[in-house]
Design an enzyme around this catalytic site. Structure first.
Site, PDB file in Angstrom:
ATOM      1  N   ARG A  38     -72.032  99.308  26.255  1.00 31.59           N
ATOM      2  CA  ARG A  38     -71.386  98.615  25.141  1.00 31.59           C
ATOM      3  C   ARG A  38     -72.381  97.646  24.508  1.00 31.59           C
ATOM      4  O   ARG A  38     -73.109  96.974  25.232  1.00 31.59           O
ATOM      5  CB  ARG A  38     -70.173  97.830  25.675  1.00 31.59           C
ATOM      6  CG  ARG A  38     -68.857  98.380  25.195  1.00 31.59           C
ATOM      7  CD  ARG A  38     -67.735  97.745  25.908  1.00 31.59           C
ATOM      8  NE  ARG A  38     -67.590  96.319  25.619  1.00 31.59           N
ATOM      9  CZ  ARG A  38     -66.541  95.606  26.006  1.00 31.59           C
ATOM     10  NH1 ARG A  38     -65.575  96.171  26.683  1.00 31.59           N
ATOM     11  NH2 ARG A  38     -66.466  94.329  25.726  1.00 31.59           N
TER      12      ARG A  38
ATOM     13  N   ARG B  74     -56.512  84.678  24.751  1.00 30.61           N
ATOM     14  CA  ARG B  74     -57.852  84.262  25.165  1.00 30.61           C
ATOM     15  C   ARG B  74     -58.045  82.761  24.939  1.00 30.61           C
ATOM     16  O   ARG B  74     -59.107  82.223  25.229  1.00 30.61           O
ATOM     17  CB  ARG B  74     -58.906  84.999  24.330  1.00 30.61           C
ATOM     18  CG  ARG B  74     -59.192  86.427  24.785  1.00 30.61           C
ATOM     19  CD  ARG B  74     -60.401  86.471  25.639  1.00 30.61           C
ATOM     20  NE  ARG B  74     -61.451  87.429  25.542  1.00 30.61           N
ATOM     21  CZ  ARG B  74     -61.429  88.736  25.611  1.00 30.61           C
ATOM     22  NH1 ARG B  74     -60.335  89.403  25.618  1.00 30.61           N
ATOM     23  NH2 ARG B  74     -62.534  89.434  25.663  1.00 30.61           N
TER      24      ARG B  74
ATOM     25  N   ARG C 288     -72.093  98.535  33.492  1.00 28.72           N
ATOM     26  CA  ARG C 288     -71.016  99.262  32.822  1.00 28.72           C
ATOM     27  C   ARG C 288     -71.556 100.280  31.809  1.00 28.72           C
ATOM     28  O   ARG C 288     -72.433  99.962  31.010  1.00 28.72           O
ATOM     29  CB  ARG C 288     -70.164  98.205  32.110  1.00 28.72           C
ATOM     30  CG  ARG C 288     -68.775  98.621  31.835  1.00 28.72           C
ATOM     31  CD  ARG C 288     -67.871  97.455  31.813  1.00 28.72           C
ATOM     32  NE  ARG C 288     -68.004  96.624  30.628  1.00 28.72           N
ATOM     33  CZ  ARG C 288     -67.077  95.750  30.271  1.00 28.72           C
ATOM     34  NH1 ARG C 288     -65.985  95.614  30.993  1.00 28.72           N
ATOM     35  NH2 ARG C 288     -67.243  95.006  29.213  1.00 28.72           N
TER      36      ARG C 288
ATOM     37  N   LYS D  24     -59.776  93.963  35.034  1.00 29.38           N
ATOM     38  CA  LYS D  24     -58.398  93.843  34.536  1.00 29.38           C
ATOM     39  C   LYS D  24     -58.022  95.030  33.655  1.00 29.38           C
ATOM     40  O   LYS D  24     -56.878  95.471  33.681  1.00 29.38           O
ATOM     41  CB  LYS D  24     -58.159  92.506  33.828  1.00 29.38           C
ATOM     42  CG  LYS D  24     -58.991  92.264  32.599  1.00 29.38           C
ATOM     43  CD  LYS D  24     -58.658  90.913  32.020  1.00 29.38           C
ATOM     44  CE  LYS D  24     -59.492  90.488  30.840  1.00 29.38           C
ATOM     45  NZ  LYS D  24     -60.631  91.245  30.413  1.00 29.38           N
TER      46      LYS D  24
ATOM     47  N   ARG E 163     -69.919  85.246  26.717  1.00 24.80           N
ATOM     48  CA  ARG E 163     -68.521  85.595  26.997  1.00 24.80           C
ATOM     49  C   ARG E 163     -68.004  84.874  28.233  1.00 24.80           C
ATOM     50  O   ARG E 163     -66.863  84.421  28.268  1.00 24.80           O
ATOM     51  CB  ARG E 163     -68.375  87.117  27.143  1.00 24.80           C
ATOM     52  CG  ARG E 163     -68.328  87.801  25.782  1.00 24.80           C
ATOM     53  CD  ARG E 163     -68.962  89.161  25.823  1.00 24.80           C
ATOM     54  NE  ARG E 163     -68.158  90.137  26.530  1.00 24.80           N
ATOM     55  CZ  ARG E 163     -68.664  91.250  27.070  1.00 24.80           C
ATOM     56  NH1 ARG E 163     -69.964  91.488  27.013  1.00 24.80           N
ATOM     57  NH2 ARG E 163     -67.875  92.101  27.661  1.00 24.80           N
TER      58      ARG E 163
END
Ligand code: AMP
Length: 210
Positions: free
Chosen positions: A155, A87, A121, A15, A166
């Protein structure tokens, strides 16, 4: 005429990537609350970090104050794309009070795909370029930024436990917001270009009926 969109989807759904592409095309403000929190300073940053490092949601009042400030800043005159906000239902209800939303895109991917993507990532701490060693774009040289040759980093919250937290929070707290809006579903497991194409088609339809 402004266009205000929300992009919803689990972490790793792409996104953020899509929000960047669409915001650039329509000259909209791309607002990632994750980035706002990562770039926050001082006491606020210290408080936010406690939650972010373990993958928990940062308290609503902290995120809302950063968001309100950003919405008033220059660059958002044509509208905005919210990436990572709301959220939870409280945030969605607070958002209703401060602005109108034209469309909500729900970028759908499975948990297995999300985990695979998040583990791959990498990003460049110097110039901010994003890579993915599992999917794409991969760097030309392992672990080195193509643009500025800095060493790529993962990250801190892209570790196995935080990723699981998450995703759990996404299903428990974030996905109920999908019922709060009339969402436009988009298959996020396609190539990046195809996902963009699907979103652009939907935006054209929306603008046609505006
Ligand atoms: P993201 O970059 O969207 O993956 O967000 C990274 C982290 O920032 C999340 O795991 C949360 O800890 C925090 N965060 C981002 N957006 C919000 C939000 N709208 N509400 C609460 N916490 C948030």
């Amino acid at each position: 005429m402004t266009s205000n969109y929300i992009f919803v989807g689990p972490q790793g759904s792409g996104k953020g990537t899509q929000a960047k592409i669409i915001a650039t095309k329509y000259n909209l403000c791309h607002i990632s609350t994750g980035d706002l929190l990562r770039n926050a300073q001082g006491e606020l940053k210290e408080k936010a970090d406690e939650y972010m490092l373990s993958g928990k949601l940062v308290p609503d009042e902290i995120v809302l104050s950063l968001l309100k400030e950003k919405l008033q800043s220059s660059g958002c005159e044509n509208g905005f794309i919210l990436d990572g906000f709301p959220r939870n239902i409280t945030q969605a209800e607070q958002l209703d009070k401060i602005t109108k939303i034209d469309a909500v895109f729900n970028i759908v991917i499975s948990d297995d795909e999300a985990i695979k993507r998040l583990e791959g990532r990498r990003n460049c701490p110097s110039c901010g370029a994003n890579y993915n060693i599992v999917t794409a774009p991969k760097p030309n040289v392992d672990n080195i930024c193509d643009i500025c040759q800095s060493k790529l980093v993962k990250r801190e919250d892209d570790n196995e436990q935080a990723i699981k937290n998450r995703l759990e929070i996404y299903h428990k707290e974030t996905s109920p917001i999908l019922k709060h809006y009339n969402t436009i579903p988009v298959n996020g497991e396609q190539d990046i270009d195809k996902v963009t194409e699907d979103i652009l088609k939907a935006i054209k339809m929306l603008n046609f009926f505006k």
